[in-house]
Design a protein around this motif. Structure first.
Motif, short mmCIF file in Angstrom:
data_model
loop_
_atom_site.label_atom_id
_atom_site.label_comp_id
_atom_site.label_asym_id
_atom_site.label_seq_id
_atom_site.Cartn_x
_atom_site.Cartn_y
_atom_site.Cartn_z
N LEU A 119 38.77 -68.85 -26.99
CA LEU A 119 40.05 -68.15 -26.76
C LEU A 119 41.15 -68.74 -27.64
N ARG A 120 41.15 -70.03 -27.78
CA ARG A 120 42.17 -70.69 -28.62
C ARG A 120 42.06 -70.21 -30.06
N MET A 122 40.67 -67.37 -31.06
CA MET A 122 40.98 -65.93 -31.10
C MET A 122 42.49 -65.68 -31.13
N ARG A 123 43.25 -66.53 -30.46
CA ARG A 123 44.69 -66.32 -30.38
C ARG A 123 45.44 -66.96 -31.54
N ASP A 125 46.55 -67.57 -35.38
CA ASP A 125 46.72 -66.72 -36.56
C ASP A 125 46.78 -67.52 -37.86
N LYS A 177 37.20 -65.14 -35.31
CA LYS A 177 38.33 -64.22 -35.21
C LYS A 177 37.89 -62.79 -35.55
N THR A 181 37.50 -59.29 -32.83
CA THR A 181 38.39 -58.13 -32.93
C THR A 181 37.63 -56.82 -32.76
#
Length: 430
Positions: A119-120, A122-123, A125, A177, A181
């Motif tokens: 999760l870290r 994925m969030r 950028d 990532k 998506t």
């Protein structure tokens, strides 16, 4: 201007497509008898099938925009996929929160830390903060030693072998990532072109022909030279004088082709970029092998890293009711498996296929096709952005765009399209 493009893979074709909108004279030089490179296909009983498994993601906007421009959007279908993981002697469903909870090789605490670390990523950028940290160091710290040993380490070894400890976390970030998506209603949805990627290749070739682009197949380039009149390609079909040259072949081959004109310091710097190779066997089976589209292998004793059952994504009726299983094996070209005959390679694989599926029978194999590529994946080490080449080389009017330019994203058709269009736009803005 006379523009020559070395290589008729996706990058070369995309560059030619963009440049052909102008009045330049364009020639493509391809050593193989057909276009496509590693995105190419072969005929299976009259039906086109990729040599190497292919799918794409919801975030692949460059590919989707090209498909739209080519009038192929209606050919795209989004299909639900199932991922699995083979560990401790059995296959587990993997890739969803529920499957993680049921993954027995990890404790409840390990599962919690693993999930939080994903999760870290994925969030996040920004990959720049991860570029000089190894994937091993970051994943051990955030996911824990057990999750690293059971999940991440086998996956890194599968891709990079003995150099797995050197891989940058920026590469792993791009990998996670991107995949994250491509979800529909919480489930992974993968894109596929009806009729295979050959549909895209055929349409590109048709348009390029209409626009007057010359395609020279079975034309291997032997060297790139520069003289007072411009750039000169020496090929198996003779000498070609050009104003601009774009090389889309793998970087080591490009450096060899241009060794007489490229500055020594430029070539020496880029020689530090290493590559893994790939051997991909395509088994045509009478029966389904597993319930998964993609089965990652977390067992170090097994000599291949993934099983991709194409007909668990596409319906087997498209292939005369046969089941199609790809065996993916990333390795180095010094590995004995890379040089084995197709028959010897299958014999080496069979005991491990039986281990994964004890009910599997060799008699279920109808045909086997094996494909090899020496330059399959750049080894993305820490600080890669400092060594990654730009499109423009130190030699005036000589450009390079190949897989090693794709970073921090993982290689794929989408980014091959992106870079082909980008190098073309760079030339058009001159």
């Amino acid at each position: 201007m006379r523009i020559g493009i070395i290589g008729a893979g996706i990058t070369g074709l995309a560059a030619a497509y963009e440049l052909s909108k102008t009045r330049h004279e364009i020639e493509i030089f391809e050593a193989a008898p057909e276009i496509g490179g590693i995105a190419g296909s072969f005929l299976l009983d009259g039906v086109a099938l990729e040599k190497y498994y292919h799918h794409f993601f919801k975030s692949d906007r460059h590919l989707m925009q090209l498909l739209e421009a080519l009038g192929l959007t209606a050919q795209v279908e989004w299909l639900e996929s199932r991922m699995g993981f083979f560990s401790d002697g059995r296959s587990y469903a993997f890739g969803t929160p529920m499957s993680l909870l049921n993954f027995e090789p990890l404790s409840l605490l390990d599962k919690f830390r693993f999930g939080l670390s994903v999760l870290r990523l994925m969030r996040g950028d920004s990959w720049q903060a991860l570029e000089n940290v190894t994937a091993e160091a970051w994943l051990r710290k955030h996911a824990g030693d057990n999750a690293f040993e059971k999940i991440w380490k086998p996956l890194l070894i599968t891709k990079f072998g003995e150099h797995y400890r050197e891989i940058s976390m920026a590469w792993m970030w791009g990998k996670i990532k991107l995949r994250g998506t491509s979800k529909e209603a919480g489930k992974e949805a993968l894109g596929y072109i009806k009729g295979s990627s050959q549909v895209l290749l055929d349409r590109l070739q048709e348009i390029l022909k209409e626009r007057g682009v010359k395609l020279k197949l079975r034309c291997s380039v032997d060297s790139i030279k520069k003289d007072s009149s411009g750039l000169v390609l020496e090929s198996s079909q003779g000498e070609h004088r050009l104003d601009i040259v774009i090389s889309t072949v793998p970087l080591p081959r490009f450096l060899e082709l241009g060794k007489t004109c490229l500055p020594k310091d430029y070539s020496e710097k880029l020689q530090d970029i290493r590559y893994t190779s790939v051997v991909c066997s395509v088994l045509i089976l009478n029966k389904k092998f597993s319930p998964f589209y993609w089965l990652n292998i977390g067992d170090a004793s097994i000599p291949f890293g993934g099983l991709i059952e194409h007909t668990n994504l596409l319906d087997k009726s498209l292939y005369h009711d046969k089941h199609i299983l790809y065996i993916s094996n990333y390795l180095y070209n010094t590995d004995p498996c890379y040089r084995m005959s197709d028959e010897a390679l299958l014999e080496a694989y069979l005991p491990h296929l039986f281990k994964i599926n004890p009910g599997f029978n060799e008699a279920d194999i109808q045909k086997v096709y094996t494909f090899r590529d020496e330059y399959a994946q750049p080894v993305i080490t820490c600080g890669y952005s400092a060594v990654k080449p730009g499109f423009q080389t130190p030699v005036e009017n000589l450009y390079t765009a190949s897989m090693c330019n794709i970073y921090p994203e993982d290689r794929g058709v989408n980014y091959a399209v992106r870079d082909g269009l980008a190098v073309a736009e760079l030339i058009m803005k001159r």
